[in-house]
Design an enzyme around this catalytic site. Structure first.
Site, PDB file in Angstrom:
ATOM      1  N   LYS A   7      21.117  94.440  71.797  1.00 21.98           N
ATOM      2  CA  LYS A   7      21.595  93.619  70.691  1.00 21.98           C
ATOM      3  C   LYS A   7      23.050  93.872  70.270  1.00 21.98           C
ATOM      4  CE  LYS A   7      17.356  94.451  69.118  1.00 21.98           C
ATOM      5  NZ  LYS A   7      16.807  94.550  70.467  1.00 21.98           N
TER       6      LYS A   7
ATOM      7  N   GLN B 200      16.488  98.091  73.674  1.00 24.15           N
ATOM      8  CA  GLN B 200      16.877  97.972  72.270  1.00 24.15           C
ATOM      9  C   GLN B 200      18.408  97.890  72.159  1.00 24.15           C
ATOM     10  OE1 GLN B 200      14.694  99.869  68.925  1.00 24.15           O
ATOM     11  NE2 GLN B 200      16.355 101.351  68.973  1.00 24.15           N
TER      12      GLN B 200
ATOM     13  N   GLU C 113      47.538  87.453  69.671  1.00 20.16           N
ATOM     14  CA  GLU C 113      47.416  88.736  70.385  1.00 20.16           C
ATOM     15  C   GLU C 113      46.003  89.295  70.270  1.00 20.16           C
ATOM     16  OE1 GLU C 113      51.376  91.166  69.900  1.00 20.16           O
ATOM     17  OE2 GLU C 113      51.079  89.870  68.171  1.00 20.16           O
TER      18      GLU C 113
ATOM     19  N   THR D 101      55.297  78.135  87.884  1.00 16.99           N
ATOM     20  CA  THR D 101      54.460  78.958  88.761  1.00 16.99           C
ATOM     21  C   THR D 101      55.174  80.303  88.811  1.00 16.99           C
ATOM     22  OG1 THR D 101      55.618  78.307  90.766  1.00 16.99           O
ATOM     23  CG2 THR D 101      53.709  76.975  90.163  1.00 16.99           C
ATOM     24  N   HIS D 102      54.427  81.373  88.848  1.00 12.28           N
ATOM     25  CA  HIS D 102      55.013  82.727  88.781  1.00 12.28           C
ATOM     26  C   HIS D 102      55.821  82.910  87.491  1.00 12.28           C
ATOM     27  CE1 HIS D 102      54.131  82.938  93.153  1.00 12.28           C
ATOM     28  NE2 HIS D 102      54.572  81.681  93.135  1.00 12.28           N
TER      29      HIS D 102
ATOM     30  N   LYS E  62      60.882  88.985  61.291  1.00 12.10           N
ATOM     31  CA  LYS E  62      59.783  88.822  62.246  1.00 12.10           C
ATOM     32  C   LYS E  62      58.658  87.926  61.732  1.00 12.10           C
ATOM     33  CE  LYS E  62      59.173  90.775  65.767  1.00 12.10           C
ATOM     34  NZ  LYS E  62      58.949  92.174  66.087  1.00 12.10           N
TER      35      LYS E  62
ATOM     36  N   SER F 208      56.519  91.548  59.638  1.00  7.78           N
ATOM     37  CA  SER F 208      56.686  92.958  59.976  1.00  7.78           C
ATOM     38  C   SER F 208      56.990  93.720  58.700  1.00  7.78           C
ATOM     39  CB  SER F 208      57.830  93.116  60.966  1.00  7.78           C
ATOM     40  OG  SER F 208      58.316  94.441  60.929  1.00  7.78           O
TER      41      SER F 208
HETATM   42  N1  ARG Z   1      13.289  97.665  68.131  1.00  7.70           N
HETATM   43  C1  ARG Z   1      12.753  97.418  69.409  1.00  7.70           C
HETATM   44  C2  ARG Z   1      13.778  96.723  70.307  1.00  7.70           C
HETATM   45  O1  ARG Z   1      14.658  96.158  69.780  1.00  7.70           O
HETATM   46  C3  ARG Z   1      11.527  96.564  69.305  1.00  7.70           C
HETATM   47  C4  ARG Z   1      10.577  96.706  70.451  1.00  7.70           C
HETATM   48  C5  ARG Z   1       9.933  98.041  70.390  1.00  7.70           C
HETATM   49  N2  ARG Z   1       8.896  98.170  71.335  1.00  7.70           N
HETATM   50  C6  ARG Z   1       8.377  99.322  71.670  1.00  7.70           C
HETATM   51  N3  ARG Z   1       7.458  99.327  72.565  1.00  7.70           N
HETATM   52  N4  ARG Z   1       8.805 100.434  71.162  1.00  7.70           N
HETATM   53  O2  ARG Z   1      13.705  96.761  71.514  1.00  7.70           O
END
Ligand code: ARG
Length: 478
Positions: A342, A339, A307, A172-173, A300, A294
């Site tokens: 993603k 958009q 890491e 601990t610690h 090393k 290294s």
């Molecule tokens: N490439 C767009 C996205 O990933 C698709 C949807 C586009 N829709 C629109 N109303 N412009 O969000």
């Protein structure tokens, strides 16, 4: 392309001088900046498999419902298979004018099969299309995380079984606290990963509803069969509100939250290996395959993989923060901000997959230096609590007083450079006359861990029970 086709802003113009897909309302092509900021194809091409699958499910449903003819349905399906084959063979082409994976695929489909391609987008919009594709992608990412984490659990369980009796200092610690077993320590991570898997599993159940057919935001007047497309894509049911369907990204946030929590656990495990592999500890030799040398110091062997797992947790939490802030305050329904959902999800999934794999290899293939661990457990008065417990049990002394007496014994041992069990009985009796020779049996590290036999405790017998439970849960029996 001839110069005359390039307009003043340096844009490529289409035949009509505007975008082929929504050219009806626009006289000129988008400016160069607009094209660049708008294009998501550089990253959303990763959705191509999901996009093709969703389009095939959609057109099959349109055909079955008589919304498109069976000839057109067949032509579109065959065309989509061809496009998929091209993507598989050559990758997805990146044309910014086509913006995203949806328009890229539709445009290639039109080149291949002609006018019938235009019927694919009946009764749908890119808004429900991207929501569907992205859900499918995130669902796969959840399944991949689960499979990777299961492999990590198996590695932990195997090593914990091997080391149910291997004694090491528990901290601990980061100060020596009480002896524990290495098996017990590794099984702590088994438990964390078990909860991580359950977070992904919860999120998967919650997200497994199909937005396809919600169209732009309000649904559609075409007689579509949403249950059919949902079923074809492996969803439990269609979503129940079209506005929510096209603007919900909490499935992606659920994924990122689970990924962030999991990455914290992986980062803690990585940190343990980093500490244990340092020379003053010397508890573990990392696999060569997951270490680097290294360029200047020949001796090393650096724990770079560990890491980087520790570092990647920061980036994964950053991905979660990114999408959280993107979604904050967006009015219904779709806005283009979304958009940007993603890249953080793709990034986090890549980093998480690598981190899980690296830690699985590290757990499976490290060499634990049990001699060093045991030695370290004997330093630092790790069994002081056992002396106090002995005084409570054998001499019926209240724990607070026993704690005080033990403190005096530790102080004396320290001043003489001795371990607790190296103090003579006379020395111990001088501190408290109620101590007798039976105390020595309690002061060994073996006795200490064996005594901690409460449910979930570090006693080897307990660790073996938990390992057996885990092996059953993972189907590792027989
Ligand atoms: N490439 C767009 C996205 O990933 C698709 C949807 C586009 N829709 C629109 N109303 N412009 O969000």
């Amino acid at each position: 392309m001839s110069d005359s086709e390039i307009n003043r802003d340096g844009n490529r113009a289409t035949a009509a001088g505007s975008n082929q897909m929504w050219g009806g309302r626009f006289a000129e092509g988008p400016s160069a900046i607009m094209r660049e900021i708008n294009a998501s194809i550089p990253f959303d091409k990763a959705l191509w498999r999901q996009d093709i699958a969703a389009s095939k499910a959609h057109v099959a449903m349109l055909g079955a419902q008589g919304i498109v003819s069976s000839q057109d349905m067949a032509a579109i399906t065959e065309g989509l298979n061809k496009v998929a084959g091209e993507y598989e063979a050559n990758g997805v082409p990146e044309d910014w004018d086509l913006e995203d994976i949806h328009m890229t695929t539709e445009s290639r489909l039109a080149e291949l099969i002609g006018a019938a391609a235009g019927r694919l987008h009946t009764a749908r919009s890119r808004n429900d299309q991207v929501a569907t594709d992205f859900r499918l992608w995130v669902r796969d990412a959840m399944d991949q995380a689960d499979a990777g984490l299961e492999a990590l659990q198996r590695a932990l369980v195997v090593r914990a079984g091997e080391h149910a009796d291997s004694i090491m200092p528990g901290f601990t610690h980061l100060q020596t606290a009480q002896p524990v077993t290495l098996g017990h320590h590794l099984m702590a991570y088994y438990e964390m990963i078990r909860r991580d898997r359950s977070r992904f599993a919860d999120a998967r159940v919650r997200m497994n509803e199909c937005p396809l057919g919600s169209a732009a935001l309000a649904g559609t007047g075409f007689p579509i069969d949403r249950a059919a497309t949902a079923g074809a894509l492996g969803f439990d049911k269609p979503t129940d509100n079209s506005l929510d369907s096209v603007s919900d990204r909490d499935f992606a946030l659920d994924y990122l939250q689970a990924a962030a929590q999991c990455s914290l656990h992986l980062s803690r495990l990585a940190e343990e290996f980093i500490i244990w592999a340092s020379q003053p500890f010397g508890f573990v030799a990392l696999p060569d395959a997951l270490s680097t040398g290294s360029s200047i110091m020949p001796q090393k062997k650096n724990p770079d993989a560990a890491e980087l797992v520790r570092g990647h947790a920061g980036r994964i939490v950053g991905c979660l923060t990114s999408l959280t802030i993107t979604m904050k305050g967006l009015p219904l329904a779709y806005s283009k901000d979304m958009q940007d959902d993603k890249p953080p999800v793709f990034e986090a999934a890549g980093l998480l997959g690598l981190s899980i794999a690296a830690m699985t290899g590290m757990v499976a293939d490290s060499t634990f230096r049990t001699g060093r661990m045991r030695q370290a457990a004997e330093l630092g008065y790790a069994t002081a609590t056992d002396l106090a417990d002995w005084l409570v049990r054998q001499a019926d002394i209240p724990f607070r007083e026993a704690h005080h007496i033990t403190g005096a014994a530790v102080k004396l041992a320290e001043s003489q450079g001795k371990a607790l069990d190296e103090l003579t009985l006379d020395e111990l009796k001088a501190i408290d006359a109620r101590i007798d020779e039976r105390v020595y049996a309690a002061l060994s590290v073996e006795a200490s861990v064996a005594a901690r036999c409460s449910h979930g405790g570090t006693a080897p017998e307990q660790v073996r029970l938990r390992v057996a439970d885990a092996r059953r849960a993972l189907g590792m029996e027989g």
